[in-house]
Design a protein around this motif. Structure first.
Motif, PDB file in Angstrom:
ATOM      1  N   LEU A   6      -0.830   3.284   6.794  1.00 46.98           N
ATOM      2  CA  LEU A   6      -0.660   1.835   6.732  1.00 46.98           C
ATOM      3  C   LEU A   6       0.819   1.529   6.935  1.00 46.98           C
ATOM      4  O   LEU A   6       1.629   1.689   6.031  1.00 46.98           O
ATOM      5  CB  LEU A   6      -1.139   1.297   5.382  1.00 46.98           C
ATOM      6  CG  LEU A   6      -1.116  -0.224   5.216  1.00 46.98           C
ATOM      7  CD1 LEU A   6      -2.104  -0.885   6.176  1.00 46.98           C
ATOM      8  CD2 LEU A   6      -1.425  -0.620   3.778  1.00 46.98           C
ATOM      9  N   GLY A   7       1.156   1.126   8.140  1.00 48.34           N
ATOM     10  CA  GLY A   7       2.546   0.812   8.464  1.00 48.34           C
ATOM     11  C   GLY A   7       3.147   1.826   9.417  1.00 48.34           C
ATOM     12  O   GLY A   7       3.804   2.775   8.980  1.00 48.34           O
ATOM     13  N   CYS A   8       2.940   1.632  10.718  1.00 50.36           N
ATOM     14  CA  CYS A   8       3.505   2.538  11.726  1.00 50.36           C
ATOM     15  C   CYS A   8       4.817   1.955  12.254  1.00 50.36           C
ATOM     16  O   CYS A   8       4.905   1.525  13.410  1.00 50.36           O
ATOM     17  CB  CYS A   8       2.511   2.772  12.857  1.00 50.36           C
ATOM     18  SG  CYS A   8       1.147   3.850  12.399  1.00 50.36           S
ATOM     19  N   GLY A   9       5.808   1.947  11.387  1.00 55.80           N
ATOM     20  CA  GLY A   9       7.118   1.435  11.748  1.00 55.80           C
ATOM     21  C   GLY A   9       8.110   2.557  11.970  1.00 55.80           C
ATOM     22  O   GLY A   9       7.781   3.601  12.528  1.00 55.80           O
ATOM     23  N   GLY A  12       6.703   5.441   9.800  1.00 55.86           N
ATOM     24  CA  GLY A  12       5.284   5.701  10.006  1.00 55.86           C
ATOM     25  C   GLY A  12       4.927   6.163  11.407  1.00 55.86           C
ATOM     26  O   GLY A  12       4.047   7.020  11.574  1.00 55.86           O
ATOM     27  N   SER A  29      -1.815   1.603  11.408  1.00 57.17           N
ATOM     28  CA  SER A  29      -1.834   0.142  11.425  1.00 57.17           C
ATOM     29  C   SER A  29      -0.498  -0.416  11.888  1.00 57.17           C
ATOM     30  O   SER A  29       0.561   0.188  11.707  1.00 57.17           O
ATOM     31  CB  SER A  29      -2.168  -0.411  10.037  1.00 57.17           C
ATOM     32  OG  SER A  29      -1.018  -0.471   9.219  1.00 57.17           O
ATOM     33  N   THR A  30      -0.579  -1.593  12.482  1.00 52.07           N
ATOM     34  CA  THR A  30       0.592  -2.357  12.872  1.00 52.07           C
ATOM     35  C   THR A  30       0.261  -3.824  12.676  1.00 52.07           C
ATOM     36  O   THR A  30      -0.917  -4.201  12.606  1.00 52.07           O
ATOM     37  CB  THR A  30       0.993  -2.079  14.334  1.00 52.07           C
ATOM     38  OG1 THR A  30       2.122  -2.907  14.679  1.00 52.07           O
ATOM     39  CG2 THR A  30      -0.144  -2.382  15.286  1.00 52.07           C
ATOM     40  N   THR A  31       1.273  -4.656  12.558  1.00 52.70           N
ATOM     41  CA  THR A  31       1.043  -6.102  12.473  1.00 52.70           C
ATOM     42  C   THR A  31       1.241  -6.761  13.830  1.00 52.70           C
ATOM     43  O   THR A  31       1.073  -7.974  13.950  1.00 52.70           O
ATOM     44  CB  THR A  31       2.009  -6.743  11.455  1.00 52.70           C
ATOM     45  OG1 THR A  31       3.359  -6.485  11.867  1.00 52.70           O
ATOM     46  CG2 THR A  31       1.783  -6.182  10.054  1.00 52.70           C
ATOM     47  N   THR A  50      -2.590  -7.100   8.619  1.00 47.61           N
ATOM     48  CA  THR A  50      -1.578  -7.838   7.865  1.00 47.61           C
ATOM     49  C   THR A  50      -2.179  -8.148   6.510  1.00 47.61           C
ATOM     50  O   THR A  50      -3.105  -8.962   6.403  1.00 47.61           O
ATOM     51  CB  THR A  50      -1.183  -9.138   8.577  1.00 47.61           C
ATOM     52  OG1 THR A  50      -0.673  -8.826   9.881  1.00 47.61           O
ATOM     53  CG2 THR A  50      -0.100  -9.876   7.785  1.00 47.61           C
ATOM     54  N   ASN A  76       2.872   2.839   3.672  1.00 52.90           N
ATOM     55  CA  ASN A  76       4.280   2.879   4.059  1.00 52.90           C
ATOM     56  C   ASN A  76       4.715   1.499   4.533  1.00 52.90           C
ATOM     57  O   ASN A  76       5.121   1.301   5.667  1.00 52.90           O
ATOM     58  CB  ASN A  76       4.468   3.922   5.179  1.00 52.90           C
ATOM     59  CG  ASN A  76       5.879   3.961   5.688  1.00 52.90           C
ATOM     60  OD1 ASN A  76       6.829   3.965   4.931  1.00 52.90           O
ATOM     61  ND2 ASN A  76       6.024   3.965   7.014  1.00 52.90           N
ATOM     62  N   ILE A  77       4.576   0.517   3.641  1.00 51.73           N
ATOM     63  CA  ILE A  77       4.996  -0.846   3.963  1.00 51.73           C
ATOM     64  C   ILE A  77       5.975  -1.324   2.892  1.00 51.73           C
ATOM     65  O   ILE A  77       5.708  -1.200   1.704  1.00 51.73           O
ATOM     66  CB  ILE A  77       3.801  -1.804   4.073  1.00 51.73           C
ATOM     67  CG1 ILE A  77       2.918  -1.740   2.823  1.00 51.73           C
ATOM     68  CG2 ILE A  77       2.981  -1.497   5.326  1.00 51.73           C
ATOM     69  CD1 ILE A  77       1.803  -2.769   2.818  1.00 51.73           C
ATOM     70  N   LYS A  80       9.698  -6.235   1.529  1.00 52.17           N
ATOM     71  CA  LYS A  80      10.314  -7.277   2.371  1.00 52.17           C
ATOM     72  C   LYS A  80      10.532  -8.562   1.589  1.00 52.17           C
ATOM     73  O   LYS A  80      10.056  -9.638   1.973  1.00 52.17           O
ATOM     74  CB  LYS A  80       9.453  -7.549   3.610  1.00 52.17           C
ATOM     75  CG  LYS A  80       9.440  -6.415   4.619  1.00 52.17           C
ATOM     76  CD  LYS A  80       8.674  -6.804   5.870  1.00 52.17           C
ATOM     77  CE  LYS A  80       8.723  -5.696   6.897  1.00 52.17           C
ATOM     78  NZ  LYS A  80       7.955  -6.027   8.126  1.00 52.17           N
TER      79      LYS A  80
END
Length: 282
Positions: A6-9, A12, A29-31, A50, A76-77, A80
């Motif tokens: 959760l969170g391919c930034g 991730g 996942s991505t937003t 999201t 992994n979010i 923010k």
């Protein structure tokens, strides 16, 4: 083994890539709709997710397939949270995770890795930071002094208290990599606080390496692990040297303003997981 991230930034995405190279199947996942082709090109099964802080408003048509058949979920979010909007946000990040939990409970996920931060420990007076003997271990009771640290700690507690899955908490220090380093922000700045505070950073390669070792760990016990490179020069010493190495303007520190700091111990990662840091001196 199938893993959902959760969170391919910044962390991730390369983590997913490395897992696929090791033979894992990865849902990511991505937003951002624009990021879907990139995930697909790397062999990641993509989902647009999201998370909502409002109960009942998460998209189950995305979340259920994202978790389906995965043994492990990596969250992994980041929270923010902007300082100027904390009052209106309340416990938004906590609520997002709370609203995700029913989906996890109904899924095949048995092991969860939550990427947290050493910010949950807060800061301590510099006069109490006297070398490795006074370093902060996982046995120290966290005392966060930022809103994001408080919400991360609350999420840690919620996840580890859930009996449907076992949760490993990995508390990373400041994240650095080839394209990400605090010196690019600090170069040339004046009156920087805490010149004597020790650094607590970790390289992207070690973040990925440690998560790999957590996945290899056979037991499903709840764990809490600090993850910081075993290298703690002062901020002034380290960032000055980095500026010289990269031919950047030198940062200037406020010598009179010595506030707080901490030394984070990663001894448990090195002994319990038998992990050897790839970038020990950053």
């Amino acid at each position: 083994m199938q893993v959902s991230i959760l969170g391919c930034g910044w962390l991730g995405l390369p983590l997913a890539k490395s897992l696929i190279e090791k033979g894992f199947s990865v849902n990511g996942s991505t937003t951002s709709v624009e990021k879907i082709p990139l995930l697909e090109s790397l062999g990641i099964q993509p989902s647009i997710i999201t998370l909502s802080a409002v109960e009942g408003q998460n998209n189950e048509n995305e979340i259920i397939p994202f978790l389906q058949n995965s043994e492990v979920l990596i969250i992994n979010i980041p929270p923010k949270l902007r300082r100027d909007s904390v009052a209106s946000l309340g416990m938004t990040f906590v609520e997002k995770i709370e609203n995700l939990i029913p989906f996890i409970e109904k899924s095949t996920v048995k092991k969860l890795i939550f990427v947290s931060s050493t910010s949950v420990y807060g800061e301590i007076p510099l006069e109490n930071v006297q070398g490795e003997k006074n370093s902060i271990t996982e046995e120290i009771l966290p005392n966060p002094d930022t809103e994001s640290g408080k919400q991360l700690l609350e999420v840690e507690k919620i996840l580890q208290s859930n009996s449907h899955f076992k949760t490993t908490i990995v508390r990373f220090g400041g994240l650095i990599g080839n394209d990400r380093h605090p010196i690019y922000f600090l170069a040339g700045r004046k009156n920087i606080e805490n010149p004597d505070a020790p650094i607590n950073l970790i390289h992207l390669e070690d973040c990925i390496g440690i998560i790999h070792e957590i996945l290899r760990y056979a037991q499903n016990d709840n764990l809490v692990l600090n993850a910081v490179a075993p290298f703690h020069p002062s901020r002034k010493e380290y960032y000055t040297q980095k500026a010289i190495e990269l031919n950047l303007p030198l940062p200037e520190f406020e010598e009179k303003n010595k506030v707080a700091g901490k030394i984070i111990s990663s001894e448990k990662v090195e002994t319990f997981l038998n992990y050897k840091f790839q970038k020990p001196s950053l």
